[in-house]
Every structure is written in C-alpha cells, then in structure tokens.
Write a protein that holds these residues in place. Structure first.
Motif, PDB file in Angstrom:
ATOM      1  N   ARG A  10       2.807  -0.250  -4.376  1.00 11.96           N
ATOM      2  CA  ARG A  10       2.680   0.222  -3.040  1.00 11.96           C
ATOM      3  C   ARG A  10       4.001   1.224  -2.712  1.00 11.96           C
ATOM      4  N   SER A  11       5.011   0.745  -3.124  1.00 10.02           N
ATOM      5  CA  SER A  11       6.122   1.806  -2.906  1.00 10.02           C
ATOM      6  C   SER A  11       5.974   3.110  -3.677  1.00 10.02           C
ATOM      7  N   TRP A  12       5.663   3.076  -5.019  1.00 11.10           N
ATOM      8  CA  TRP A  12       5.187   4.040  -5.709  1.00 11.10           C
ATOM      9  C   TRP A  12       4.169   5.054  -4.696  1.00 11.10           C
ATOM     10  N   HIS A  13       3.024   4.265  -4.325  1.00 14.95           N
ATOM     11  CA  HIS A  13       2.081   4.947  -3.585  1.00 14.95           C
ATOM     12  C   HIS A  13       2.656   5.575  -2.465  1.00 14.95           C
ATOM     13  N   ASN A  14       3.429   4.949  -1.574  1.00 18.44           N
ATOM     14  CA  ASN A  14       4.090   5.596  -0.574  1.00 18.44           C
ATOM     15  C   ASN A  14       4.955   7.008  -0.927  1.00 18.44           C
ATOM     16  N   ILE A  15       5.697   6.881  -1.781  1.00 19.91           N
ATOM     17  CA  ILE A  15       6.611   7.930  -2.392  1.00 19.91           C
ATOM     18  C   ILE A  15       5.528   9.101  -2.617  1.00 19.91           C
ATOM     19  N   GLY A  16       4.419   8.922  -3.272  1.00 18.85           N
ATOM     20  CA  GLY A  16       3.652   9.902  -3.432  1.00 18.85           C
ATOM     21  C   GLY A  16       2.926  10.510  -2.398  1.00 18.85           C
ATOM     22  N   VAL A  17       2.614   9.607  -1.415  1.00 19.31           N
ATOM     23  CA  VAL A  17       2.172  10.157  -0.113  1.00 19.31           C
ATOM     24  C   VAL A  17       3.049  11.130   0.484  1.00 19.31           C
ATOM     25  N   LEU A  18       4.270  10.639   0.457  1.00 20.21           N
ATOM     26  CA  LEU A  18       5.338  11.450   1.058  1.00 20.21           C
ATOM     27  C   LEU A  18       5.643  12.890   0.467  1.00 20.21           C
ATOM     28  N   HIS A  19       5.470  12.947  -0.859  1.00 20.30           N
ATOM     29  CA  HIS A  19       5.464  13.972  -1.783  1.00 20.30           C
ATOM     30  C   HIS A  19       4.417  14.848  -1.296  1.00 20.30           C
ATOM     31  N   GLN A  20       3.067  14.409  -1.145  1.00 12.72           N
ATOM     32  CA  GLN A  20       1.980  15.060  -0.489  1.00 12.72           C
ATOM     33  C   GLN A  20       2.340  15.872   0.613  1.00 12.72           C
ATOM     34  N   TYR A  21       2.930  15.120   1.526  1.00  9.28           N
ATOM     35  CA  TYR A  21       3.079  15.512   3.058  1.00  9.28           C
ATOM     36  C   TYR A  21       4.054  16.870   2.664  1.00  9.28           C
ATOM     37  N   ILE A  22       5.050  16.684   1.999  1.00 10.04           N
ATOM     38  CA  ILE A  22       6.036  17.814   1.969  1.00 10.04           C
ATOM     39  C   ILE A  22       5.513  18.823   0.949  1.00 10.04           C
ATOM     40  N   GLY A  23       4.274  18.832   0.661  1.00 10.95           N
ATOM     41  CA  GLY A  23       3.694  20.167  -0.333  1.00 10.95           C
ATOM     42  C   GLY A  23       3.659  19.915  -1.654  1.00 10.95           C
ATOM     43  N   GLU A  24       3.911  18.910  -2.079  1.00 13.01           N
ATOM     44  CA  GLU A  24       3.821  18.484  -3.592  1.00 13.01           C
ATOM     45  C   GLU A  24       2.606  17.432  -3.931  1.00 13.01           C
ATOM     46  N   PRO A  25       1.548  17.948  -4.065  1.00  9.16           N
ATOM     47  CA  PRO A  25       0.334  17.013  -4.279  1.00  9.16           C
ATOM     48  C   PRO A  25       0.278  16.978  -5.672  1.00  9.16           C
ATOM     49  N   ARG A  26       0.874  17.486  -6.584  1.00  5.97           N
ATOM     50  CA  ARG A  26       0.841  17.466  -7.979  1.00  5.97           C
ATOM     51  C   ARG A  26       1.687  16.079  -8.411  1.00  5.97           C
ATOM     52  N   LYS A  27       3.048  16.157  -7.694  1.00  6.71           N
ATOM     53  CA  LYS A  27       3.690  14.888  -7.662  1.00  6.71           C
ATOM     54  C   LYS A  27       2.966  13.628  -7.575  1.00  6.71           C
ATOM     55  N   PHE A  28       2.046  13.563  -6.352  1.00  5.02           N
ATOM     56  CA  PHE A  28       1.439  12.383  -5.950  1.00  5.02           C
ATOM     57  C   PHE A  28       0.482  12.160  -6.816  1.00  5.02           C
ATOM     58  N   MET A  29      -0.186  12.896  -7.539  1.00  2.00           N
ATOM     59  CA  MET A  29      -1.332  12.758  -8.590  1.00  2.00           C
ATOM     60  C   MET A  29      -0.531  12.106  -9.572  1.00  2.00           C
ATOM     61  N   ASP A  30       0.527  12.632 -10.203  1.00  2.00           N
ATOM     62  CA  ASP A  30       1.273  11.930 -11.252  1.00  2.00           C
ATOM     63  C   ASP A  30       1.646  10.397 -10.956  1.00  2.00           C
ATOM     64  N   ILE A  31       2.126  10.300  -9.824  1.00  2.00           N
ATOM     65  CA  ILE A  31       2.820   9.050  -9.402  1.00  2.00           C
ATOM     66  C   ILE A  31       1.568   7.967  -9.437  1.00  2.00           C
ATOM     67  N   LEU A  32       0.293   8.640  -8.879  1.00  4.14           N
ATOM     68  CA  LEU A  32      -0.966   7.712  -8.752  1.00  4.14           C
ATOM     69  C   LEU A  32      -1.292   7.126 -10.131  1.00  4.14           C
ATOM     70  N   ILE A  33      -1.447   8.162 -10.864  1.00  2.34           N
ATOM     71  CA  ILE A  33      -1.810   7.765 -12.443  1.00  2.34           C
ATOM     72  C   ILE A  33      -0.966   7.237 -13.421  1.00  2.34           C
ATOM     73  N   GLN A  34       0.478   7.634 -13.196  1.00  2.58           N
ATOM     74  CA  GLN A  34       1.472   6.931 -13.951  1.00  2.58           C
ATOM     75  C   GLN A  34       2.153   5.681 -13.440  1.00  2.58           C
ATOM     76  N   ARG A  35       1.986   5.495 -12.163  1.00  6.94           N
ATOM     77  CA  ARG A  35       2.604   4.123 -11.426  1.00  6.94           C
ATOM     78  C   ARG A  35       1.754   3.443 -10.914  1.00  6.94           C
ATOM     79  N   SER A  36       1.199   3.876  -9.936  1.00 10.08           N
ATOM     80  CA  SER A  36       0.471   2.951  -8.813  1.00 10.08           C
ATOM     81  C   SER A  36      -0.907   2.332  -9.506  1.00 10.08           C
ATOM     82  N   ILE A  37      -1.447   3.245 -10.226  1.00 12.84           N
ATOM     83  CA  ILE A  37      -2.881   2.322 -10.615  1.00 12.84           C
ATOM     84  C   ILE A  37      -2.369   1.322 -11.687  1.00 12.84           C
ATOM     85  N   PRO A  38      -1.703   1.779 -12.609  1.00 14.27           N
ATOM     86  CA  PRO A  38      -1.224   0.581 -13.628  1.00 14.27           C
ATOM     87  C   PRO A  38      -0.372  -0.528 -13.229  1.00 14.27           C
TER      88      PRO A  38
END
Length: 178
Positions: free
Chosen positions: A125-153
């Motif tokens: 959940r913490s990783w997911h929220n970090i990813g969402v914040l990155h998406q909000y500040i204009g870094e959607p690729r970071k959000f995707m990486d966090i989802l795939i490498q951290r939140s989902i596993p």
C-alpha cells in the motif's frame, strides 16, 4: 468512444446496485474511541488512534492529534512505527507530495524489518501510494514500475487478492492509455 461511455455507465450502475453497505461513521468512531480507552494493550490503543487519524485525514489538526496519541504508545515496535509514518503520509498526501513520499519511504523501512502478512500488505500500500504521487507529479512511468516491481509482488506475497487485482487493473488502464 461510445464503448467507453457504455462501460462507464455499466460500471456506475453496477457499483450503485451492488456496492458496499453504507458504513455508519458514528459507530466506527465510537468503537475506535472505546478501544482507545478500554483496549487491553498499548498496541491496540495505538492502532485505534491511527485508524481514527486516517478517518479524520481531511481535518489535519484532528488527524495529527490522534496520530501523536498513537505514537506515544508505540514503544519501539517496528510495525507500529511503520503505521505511524504510513498514516502521517496519508495526511500530507494532497498537501505536500514530496513530504508524503518521504514518510511512505520511512514506513516501508520499518515494515521491511518484519516478515508478516500485515507488513507485506502495508509495504504494498505504501509503495502504491508513492506511485500514485509520482503519477500526480507527472511521472506515470515511475508509477508503472512501482506497481510491477513492488506493489503487485508484495500484495501477492500477502495473499491480498483484492489489492493485487486493483494494482493489475491499474497497470492495464495505464497500458490502455498509452
């Protein structure tokens, strides 16, 4: 475009028909307040304070008050320190993205000290929220990486199927948007 509109209305009406029952927030606050007073351990009391802080996150003064009460009961337990930082980040989520990310990172460091289902859930959940914040500040690729490498596993490791599905759905939406 027409399919998207139909899909939206289908989703809207299905969630309206089959959505969760309304939660009586007064009973929730009363129950958590009762735990703060009558809880058997400091851990239970701290968790109740943290949940009340989360409940009142829009009122940052009240939320911080509950959070600090919970912090006074932590006594060095990494899971509780992690929860403190996780919920503190939630207060700042809409107010200060960079500070919220720092607090989520502190929470993750505490959660990583523990090998438990709850720890993995909150790491995800913490990783997911970090990813969402990155998406909000204009870094959607970071959000995707966090989802795939951290939140989902991590949510998979915690056997948290609902959030795993949510995270996979977010990856699908991002791919569809590209």
């Amino acid at each position: 475009m027409r399919k998207s509109i139909y899909l939206f209305f289908l989703f809207f009406f299905c969630t309206d028909l089959f959505g969760q029952e309304f939660i009586n927030t007064d009973k929730l606050v009363d129950s958590l307040s009762n735990l703060i007073v009558h809880g058997k351990t400091d851990s239970i009391k701290a968790r109740a304070n943290f949940l009340l802080s989360d409940h009142f996150y829009r009122d940052s003064v009240k939320a911080k008050e509950y959070l600090n009460r919970g912090l006074n009961l932590v006594k060095g337990e990494p899971i509780l320190r992690g929860l403190y930082h996780h919920y503190l980040a939630g207060i700042y989520f809409d107010l200060n993205s960079k500070y919220a990310i720092q607090e989520y990172e502190k929470a993750i460091k505490e959660f990583e000290k523990i090998k438990s289902k709850e720890s993995y859930q909150f790491q995800a959940r913490s990783w997911h929220n970090i990813g969402v914040l990155h998406q909000y500040i204009g870094e959607p690729r970071k959000f995707m990486d966090i989802l795939i490498q951290r939140s989902i596993p991590l949510s998979t490791k915690a056997n948290e199927l609902g959030n795993t599905a949510l995270y996979l759905g977010e990856v699908g939406m991002m791919l569809m948007n590209y």
